[in-house]
Design a protein around this motif. Structure first.
Motif, short mmCIF file in Angstrom:
data_model
loop_
_atom_site.label_atom_id
_atom_site.label_comp_id
_atom_site.label_asym_id
_atom_site.label_seq_id
_atom_site.Cartn_x
_atom_site.Cartn_y
_atom_site.Cartn_z
N THR A 32 0.82 -1.21 0.00
CA THR A 32 0.00 0.00 0.00
C THR A 32 0.86 1.26 0.00
N ILE A 33 1.86 1.30 0.87
CA ILE A 33 2.75 2.46 0.95
C ILE A 33 3.46 2.67 -0.39
N LEU A 34 3.98 1.61 -0.97
CA LEU A 34 4.72 1.74 -2.23
C LEU A 34 3.82 2.15 -3.39
N GLN A 35 2.58 1.69 -3.38
CA GLN A 35 1.63 2.14 -4.42
C GLN A 35 1.43 3.65 -4.32
N GLY A 36 1.30 4.15 -3.11
CA GLY A 36 1.14 5.59 -2.92
C GLY A 36 2.40 6.36 -3.30
N LEU A 37 3.55 5.83 -2.92
CA LEU A 37 4.81 6.51 -3.23
C LEU A 37 5.10 6.53 -4.72
N SER A 38 4.62 5.55 -5.44
CA SER A 38 4.92 5.48 -6.87
C SER A 38 4.34 6.66 -7.64
N ARG A 39 3.43 7.39 -7.04
CA ARG A 39 2.82 8.56 -7.69
C ARG A 39 3.64 9.83 -7.47
N HIS A 40 4.75 9.74 -6.74
CA HIS A 40 5.54 10.91 -6.39
C HIS A 40 6.95 10.78 -6.96
N SER A 41 7.25 11.57 -7.96
CA SER A 41 8.53 11.45 -8.66
C SER A 41 9.70 12.01 -7.87
N VAL A 42 9.47 12.66 -6.74
CA VAL A 42 10.56 13.25 -5.97
C VAL A 42 11.17 12.29 -4.96
N ILE A 43 10.62 11.11 -4.82
CA ILE A 43 11.11 10.15 -3.84
C ILE A 43 12.50 9.67 -4.24
N GLU A 44 13.47 9.86 -3.35
CA GLU A 44 14.85 9.41 -3.60
C GLU A 44 15.27 8.30 -2.65
N THR A 45 14.79 8.34 -1.42
CA THR A 45 15.20 7.37 -0.40
C THR A 45 13.98 6.86 0.34
N VAL A 46 13.90 5.55 0.50
CA VAL A 46 12.82 4.94 1.26
C VAL A 46 13.43 3.92 2.20
N SER A 47 13.06 3.99 3.47
CA SER A 47 13.52 3.01 4.44
C SER A 47 12.33 2.21 4.94
N LEU A 48 12.36 0.93 4.67
CA LEU A 48 11.30 0.01 5.09
C LEU A 48 11.86 -1.11 5.96
N ALA A 49 12.98 -0.89 6.61
CA ALA A 49 13.63 -1.92 7.41
C ALA A 49 12.74 -2.36 8.57
N ASN A 50 12.86 -3.61 8.94
CA ASN A 50 12.19 -4.17 10.11
C ASN A 50 10.67 -4.04 10.04
N ASN A 51 10.09 -4.42 8.91
CA ASN A 51 8.65 -4.33 8.75
C ASN A 51 7.98 -5.66 8.46
N ALA A 52 8.61 -6.76 8.84
CA ALA A 52 8.01 -8.09 8.75
C ALA A 52 7.49 -8.42 7.35
N MET A 53 8.33 -8.19 6.34
CA MET A 53 7.96 -8.51 4.96
C MET A 53 8.36 -9.93 4.63
N SER A 54 7.57 -10.55 3.77
CA SER A 54 7.93 -11.85 3.20
C SER A 54 8.36 -11.63 1.75
N ASP A 55 8.41 -12.69 0.98
CA ASP A 55 8.74 -12.58 -0.44
C ASP A 55 7.75 -11.67 -1.17
N ARG A 56 6.50 -11.69 -0.73
CA ARG A 56 5.47 -10.84 -1.35
C ARG A 56 5.82 -9.35 -1.20
N GLY A 57 6.23 -8.94 -0.01
CA GLY A 57 6.64 -7.55 0.21
C GLY A 57 7.90 -7.21 -0.57
N ALA A 58 8.83 -8.15 -0.62
CA ALA A 58 10.07 -7.93 -1.37
C ALA A 58 9.78 -7.76 -2.86
N ALA A 59 8.82 -8.51 -3.37
CA ALA A 59 8.43 -8.36 -4.78
C ALA A 59 7.85 -6.97 -5.03
#
Length: 75
Positions: A32-59
């Motif tokens: 959800t967060i990445l879908q929202g961020l994809s609409r903003h061309s100014v994004i240079e750095t994103v930190s998503l560490a320690n968010n309990a992602m599986s392969d689905r989140g990594a994809a």
């Protein structure tokens, strides 16, 4: 939570660095967060560490990187 609200406030102000460390987003939250961020061309750095992602989140992260030419750093 306050960190997530602060993130969205910073996003609307066009600040280039984002942090969502340890927000327990899980796969669905990361997608959800990445879908929202994809609409903003100014994004240079994103930190998503320690968010309990599986392969689905990594994809979702891989897709976001491929579709976001402004991204310089993601962790």
């Amino acid at each position: 939570d306050a960190q997530t609200r602060g993130f969205f406030v910073a996003l609307t102000l066009g600040t280039p660095c984002r942090s969502l460390d340890a927000c327990q987003l899980g796969d669905e939250g990361v997608e959800t967060i990445l879908q929202g961020l994809s609409r903003h061309s100014v994004i240079e750095t994103v930190s998503l560490a320690n968010n309990a992602m599986s392969d689905r989140g990594a994809a979702a992260v891989a897709t976001f990187i491929a579709d976001s030419p402004s991204i310089r750093e993601i962790w």
